[in-house]
Write a protein that holds these residues in place. Structure first.
Motif, PDB file in Angstrom:
ATOM      1  N   GLU A 517     114.849 128.833  85.338  1.00 54.62           N
ATOM      2  CA  GLU A 517     113.733 127.903  85.244  1.00 54.62           C
ATOM      3  C   GLU A 517     112.849 128.329  84.070  1.00 54.62           C
ATOM      4  N   THR A 518     112.737 127.464  83.079  1.00 53.88           N
ATOM      5  CA  THR A 518     112.016 127.818  81.855  1.00 53.88           C
ATOM      6  C   THR A 518     110.531 128.084  82.095  1.00 53.88           C
ATOM      7  N   ALA A 519     109.961 127.508  83.154  1.00 53.62           N
ATOM      8  CA  ALA A 519     108.528 127.663  83.411  1.00 53.62           C
ATOM      9  C   ALA A 519     108.195 128.979  84.111  1.00 53.62           C
ATOM     10  N   LEU A 520     109.210 129.703  84.576  1.00 56.42           N
ATOM     11  CA  LEU A 520     108.960 130.937  85.326  1.00 56.42           C
ATOM     12  C   LEU A 520     108.864 132.130  84.386  1.00 56.42           C
ATOM     13  N   ASN A 521     107.919 133.012  84.674  1.00 51.68           N
ATOM     14  CA  ASN A 521     107.768 134.270  83.950  1.00 51.68           C
ATOM     15  C   ASN A 521     106.955 135.225  84.817  1.00 51.68           C
ATOM     16  N   TRP A 522     106.540 136.347  84.256  1.00 56.29           N
ATOM     17  CA  TRP A 522     105.842 137.352  85.067  1.00 56.29           C
ATOM     18  C   TRP A 522     104.506 136.851  85.597  1.00 56.29           C
ATOM     19  N   ARG A 523     103.909 135.875  84.909  1.00 59.97           N
ATOM     20  CA  ARG A 523     102.648 135.301  85.395  1.00 59.97           C
ATOM     21  C   ARG A 523     102.884 134.285  86.509  1.00 59.97           C
ATOM     22  N   GLU A 524     103.967 133.531  86.420  1.00 65.95           N
ATOM     23  CA  GLU A 524     104.306 132.483  87.388  1.00 65.95           C
ATOM     24  C   GLU A 524     105.747 132.685  87.836  1.00 65.95           C
ATOM     25  N   PRO A 525     105.980 133.566  88.812  1.00 63.98           N
ATOM     26  CA  PRO A 525     107.355 133.901  89.196  1.00 63.98           C
ATOM     27  C   PRO A 525     107.997 132.933  90.196  1.00 63.98           C
ATOM     28  N   GLY A 526     107.254 131.896  90.604  1.00 66.88           N
ATOM     29  CA  GLY A 526     107.817 130.953  91.572  1.00 66.88           C
ATOM     30  C   GLY A 526     107.299 131.156  92.976  1.00 66.88           C
ATOM     31  N   PHE A 527     106.406 132.111  93.160  1.00 71.13           N
ATOM     32  CA  PHE A 527     105.734 132.313  94.447  1.00 71.13           C
ATOM     33  C   PHE A 527     104.333 132.831  94.152  1.00 71.13           C
ATOM     34  N   GLN A 528     103.445 132.733  95.117  1.00 66.94           N
ATOM     35  CA  GLN A 528     102.079 133.181  94.924  1.00 66.94           C
ATOM     36  C   GLN A 528     102.030 134.696  94.850  1.00 66.94           C
ATOM     37  N   GLN A 529     101.278 135.214  93.899  1.00 64.16           N
ATOM     38  CA  GLN A 529     101.135 136.652  93.761  1.00 64.16           C
ATOM     39  C   GLN A 529      99.715 136.980  93.332  1.00 64.16           C
ATOM     40  N   ALA A 530      99.326 138.234  93.555  1.00 62.71           N
ATOM     41  CA  ALA A 530      98.028 138.739  93.123  1.00 62.71           C
ATOM     42  C   ALA A 530      98.258 139.901  92.169  1.00 62.71           C
ATOM     43  N   SER A 531      97.178 140.491  91.689  1.00 57.36           N
ATOM     44  CA  SER A 531      97.292 141.550  90.685  1.00 57.36           C
ATOM     45  C   SER A 531      97.978 142.797  91.215  1.00 57.36           C
ATOM     46  N   ASP A 532      98.000 142.974  92.561  1.00 62.06           N
ATOM     47  CA  ASP A 532      98.629 144.175  93.113  1.00 62.06           C
ATOM     48  C   ASP A 532     100.085 143.955  93.502  1.00 62.06           C
ATOM     49  N   PHE A 533     100.656 142.804  93.155  1.00 57.36           N
ATOM     50  CA  PHE A 533     102.078 142.559  93.377  1.00 57.36           C
ATOM     51  C   PHE A 533     102.879 143.190  92.236  1.00 57.36           C
ATOM     52  N   PRO A 605     102.656 142.943  98.156  1.00 54.46           N
ATOM     53  CA  PRO A 605     101.799 143.832  97.371  1.00 54.46           C
ATOM     54  C   PRO A 605     102.393 145.236  97.331  1.00 54.46           C
ATOM     55  N   ALA A 606     102.393 145.855  96.163  1.00 55.31           N
ATOM     56  CA  ALA A 606     102.972 147.184  96.024  1.00 55.31           C
ATOM     57  C   ALA A 606     102.296 148.154  96.991  1.00 55.31           C
ATOM     58  N   GLY A 607     103.106 148.921  97.716  1.00 53.68           N
ATOM     59  CA  GLY A 607     102.556 149.891  98.656  1.00 53.68           C
ATOM     60  C   GLY A 607     102.197 149.321 100.006  1.00 53.68           C
ATOM     61  N   SER A 608     102.763 148.171 100.378  1.00 55.93           N
ATOM     62  CA  SER A 608     102.445 147.570 101.677  1.00 55.93           C
ATOM     63  C   SER A 608     103.100 148.308 102.837  1.00 55.93           C
ATOM     64  N   PHE A 609     104.096 149.128 102.543  1.00 58.71           N
ATOM     65  CA  PHE A 609     104.818 149.838 103.593  1.00 58.71           C
ATOM     66  C   PHE A 609     104.671 151.342 103.390  1.00 58.71           C
ATOM     67  N   ALA A 610     105.026 152.089 104.396  1.00 57.98           N
ATOM     68  CA  ALA A 610     104.842 153.539 104.351  1.00 57.98           C
ATOM     69  C   ALA A 610     105.685 154.171 103.246  1.00 57.98           C
ATOM     70  N   PRO A 611     105.172 155.224 102.592  1.00 57.50           N
ATOM     71  CA  PRO A 611     105.934 155.892 101.528  1.00 57.50           C
ATOM     72  C   PRO A 611     106.995 156.823 102.093  1.00 57.50           C
ATOM     73  N   ASN A 612     107.908 157.261 101.238  1.00 50.57           N
ATOM     74  CA  ASN A 612     108.888 158.241 101.678  1.00 50.57           C
ATOM     75  C   ASN A 612     108.285 159.637 101.605  1.00 50.57           C
ATOM     76  N   ALA A 613     109.085 160.651 101.864  1.00 51.15           N
ATOM     77  CA  ALA A 613     108.558 162.011 101.963  1.00 51.15           C
ATOM     78  C   ALA A 613     108.035 162.548 100.644  1.00 51.15           C
ATOM     79  N   PHE A 614     108.438 161.964  99.514  1.00 54.10           N
ATOM     80  CA  PHE A 614     107.907 162.361  98.210  1.00 54.10           C
ATOM     81  C   PHE A 614     106.659 161.564  97.832  1.00 54.10           C
ATOM     82  N   GLY A 615     106.288 160.599  98.672  1.00 54.31           N
ATOM     83  CA  GLY A 615     105.111 159.793  98.385  1.00 54.31           C
ATOM     84  C   GLY A 615     105.385 158.549  97.575  1.00 54.31           C
ATOM     85  N   LEU A 616     106.642 158.114  97.499  1.00 53.53           N
ATOM     86  CA  LEU A 616     107.009 156.917  96.746  1.00 53.53           C
ATOM     87  C   LEU A 616     107.048 155.705  97.671  1.00 53.53           C
ATOM     88  N   TYR A 617     106.459 154.610  97.227  1.00 56.37           N
ATOM     89  CA  TYR A 617     106.439 153.371  98.002  1.00 56.37           C
ATOM     90  C   TYR A 617     107.536 152.417  97.517  1.00 56.37           C
TER      91      TYR A 617
END
Length: 675
Positions: A517-533, A605-617
């Motif tokens: 889809e030519t209209a899709l890009n990082w600003r408009e990926p085809g679903f609603q997003q916020a700055s923390d996505f 949103p990035a980090g919505s779930f628990a991190p692993n043992a190294f602290g990575l989400y």
């Protein structure tokens, strides 16, 4: 094994066969579709292997042409020198024949030009072949995701079929004879004979249910953990009589419905417990009821030396009851002590989170919203969810009540095993070059060694063989995927335009197929997003451009992680499919059919779930992540799974190979910082 046909004294009819046939037809249809898709996937694998082999041949031919180009260039220069020498000699000797030197040079020029044309044609052929390979790979990924999604549907259909088979209805007629004891009255002997006849009927009904299960061969060995029950819908005495020898004979007709502890269906079928999540929390494997034989006003229980203990719930008796035995409640099924009053009151429980678990006096009642009826009295209420502080309350239940529980998220809770304080590395913020709300953090990944690849034997061919890898030095890594807000800072600072914005747009899934889809890009990926996505619709070059900019801004070297670094960090010291175990569970990550509010809808949103043992989400699901490729590589691996890909493709060792210029609204990245 299947039981032998019952004697003429017992007849049973299991009803609603058309519904069960429909269940089996659904399972069969899904299995057939899986078989078809598997053939398509295997064919695509064969075609891809053929194209890759042909590409290698084209590359080999290209190298030969390039080597010949060097030789031809040398020959052309030598022919030119020879011809120039002949021209110099021609000045002193006009009669000199220079035609051979001219012909040699002319031929050298022709050969050199032809070779250059051949190289251009070969490069065009390779480029065309690469496009075919890219299309085949994307098609393979689609087929693989569809295949794994069908397996998800199959597991769900099998569980539902088994549940329906356990809840069949039927009417059974049983004849039973006992010897009356010298010390008991005729009424007592009659009551005992009817009790034992009822026991025989219910036990035989349970046997018939197990014998007629479609997957009886798989379920029967686990019969003691099924929690199978029988609900008596109606029963009456067909005829009865005493004999002159002190025997009592009774002929009973009993209509029953089967029941089962639905949370155990997954264990019976050896599938992930999340497929039974809608039925409540699974009970401990190997559980077996152990009741003595007795009647109650709500259940009939019995124990037999040759049969597993069963619980038979008695719903009601018909117009011609066997007897009213005035029985007491059995505490084994009720969640409260027997001293509770028999009056029941409705209790409604709600919470502000999804996929929680309700415990009443320590007994699991499933998830909210929950409506249940309990005897009046005092209760300890607890609502739990991983990563949240439990809600607890002491309740005096006298009248219908509704509880709206609010669970508060713990600041640092991890699903994977935690490290000790000595093992855990501190986190450190990146230089404050972005908005504070989007400031990324990095975690230090310690040095170590691990087994890389398909350790548990559930993976794809490109995950094998399993190799032991050594991480000689610690390194730092983004704890979260690079977000929209962070990428926005880069674009605002540099004016960079992504490949999706420059041409063709971005791919997304539509009906299981990637569509551009030519209209899709990082600003408009085809679903609603916020700055923390997480930022998506980015190519390998788009991700590398961000890394180069961040390196310049901070004075530290940032880059994409190698596959070895990525998998080592994602495993975080584990050897399981996911940081928390070998089952995806429910609502522990954002992937297709993983039970989160974003599953098959969008990234989270990035980090919505628990991190692993190294602290990575989000090393499991959310978005695929680009990894580093060496200059000699033409393709790149993405790792980690995504919000619209099946759970089996979010395993820590799963690899998808893509062209560097591919972009989709399910692919993002995170970076490492070099020492």
């Amino acid at each position: 094994m299947r039981i032998a046909p019952l004697s003429l004294l017992i007849s049973v009819s299991l009803l609603a066969t058309s519904a069960f046939a429909q269940d089996t037809a659904t399972v069969t249809a899904i299995e057939s579709e899986i078989s078809t898709k598997q053939v398509e996937y295997d064919n695509s694998t064969t075609i891809l292997e053929k194209h890759l082999k042909e590409e290698n041949q084209l590359q080999t031919q290209l190298e030969l042409l390039r080597a010949r180009s060097t030789e031809l260039d040398k020959e052309k220069n030598q022919a030119l020198d020879a011809m120039n020498e002949m021209y110099r000699r021609l000045i002193d000797d006009p009669s000199l024949d220079i035609s051979k030197a001219q012909a040699r040079y002319q031929q050298a020029v022709v050969d050199h030009k032809q070779n250059k044309d051949d190289i251009s044609m070969q490069l065009a052929a390779i480029a065309s072949h690469r496009k075919d390979i890219e299309q085949i790979r994307v098609a393979k990924h689609t087929q693989l995701n569809t295949l794994e999604s069908l397996k998800e549907q199959l597991a769900t259909a099998r569980v539902e079929r088994l549940r329906n088979e356990f809840t069949r209805e039927g009417t059974l007629e049983v004849n039973h004879t006992i010897n009356c004891k010298r010390t008991e009255t005729l009424a007592a002997c009659e009551q005992r004979g009817q009790q034992m006849g009822m026991q025989k009927a219910t036990k035989r009904f349970i046997d018939q249910i197990f014998a007629n299960l479609t997957e009886e061969r798989i379920v029967e060995p686990k019969r003691n953990m099924a929690g199978a029950q029988v609900q008596i819908l109606s029963s009456h005495v067909v005829n009865s009589a005493f004999s002159g020898q002190g025997n009592y004979n009774v002929n009973l007709s009993v209509t029953m419905r089967g029941d089962v502890n639905s949370s155990r269906l997954c264990s019976l079928l050896s599938v992930d417990n999340r497929f039974c999540a809608d039925y409540g929390s699974p009970l401990a494997a190997g559980y077996q009821a152990n009741y003595s034989a007795s009647y109650t006003d709500s259940q009939l229980t019995f124990s037999d030396a040759q049969d597993n203990s069963q619980v038979v719930s008695v719903a009601r008796l018909n117009e011609q009851p066997i007897r009213d035995y005035s029985l007491k409640k059995t505490p084994s099924v009720e969640p409260r002590e027997a001293i509770k009053k028999n009056t029941k009151v409705e209790l409604t429980l709600r919470s502000n989170v999804y996929d929680d678990e309700v415990f009443i006096d320590g007994v699991s009642f499933g998830s909210t919203k929950l409506v249940t009826a309990l005897p009046t009295g005092f209760y300890d209420i607890e609502i739990r969810k991983r990563g949240y502080k439990s809600y607890q309350a002491r309740l005096d239940l006298r009248k219908p009540q509704t509880i709206n529980a609010k669970l508060v998220k713990k600041p640092e809770s991890i699903a994977a095993p935690t490290n000790t304080s000595e093992q855990r590395q501190p986190t450190a913020p990146i230089a404050n070059i972005v908005n504070k709300t989007n400031t990324a953090s990095i975690v230090v990944i310690p040095a170590g060694k691990f087994k890389m690849g398909d350790i548990n034997g559930n993976g794809l061919a490109n995950e094998r063989p399993v190799l032991e890898k050594v991480i000689a030095n610690s390194f730092a890594m983004h704890s979260k995927e690079v977000t929209v807000g962070e990428y926005e800072q880069f674009v605002a600072n540099t004016g960079y335009r992504t490949e999706a914005e420059r041409s063709r747009g971005c791919a997304y899934y539509l009906n299981g197929e990637p569509v551009w889809e030519t209209a899709l890009n990082w600003r408009e990926p085809g679903f609603q997003q916020a700055s923390d996505f997480p930022a998506v619709c980015l190519t390998y070059s788009d991700a590398k451009a961000y890394a180069d900019w961040l390196s310049g801004q901070t004075g530290q070297q940032f880059r994409l992680p190698t596959e070895v670094e990525w998998e080592y960090a994602a495993r975080a010291g584990t050897a399981t499919e996911y940081p928390w175990g070998n089952e995806i569970g429910k609502n522990l990550a954002n992937c297709g059919w993983c039970g989160s509010e974003w599953s098959n809808q969008s990234s989270a949103p990035a980090g919505s779930f628990a991190p692993n043992a190294f602290g990575l989400y989000d090393t499991v699901g959310n978005v695929w992540e680009w990894t580093y490729k060496s200059p000699e590589q033409s393709d790149v691996a993405v790792r980690g799974g995504a919000w619209n890909f099946a759970p089996s493709l979010a395993r820590v060792s799963t690899r998808l190979i893509l062209a560097p210029d591919f972009r989709a609204n399910y692919i993002g990245f995170r970076l490492v910082r070099e020492r």
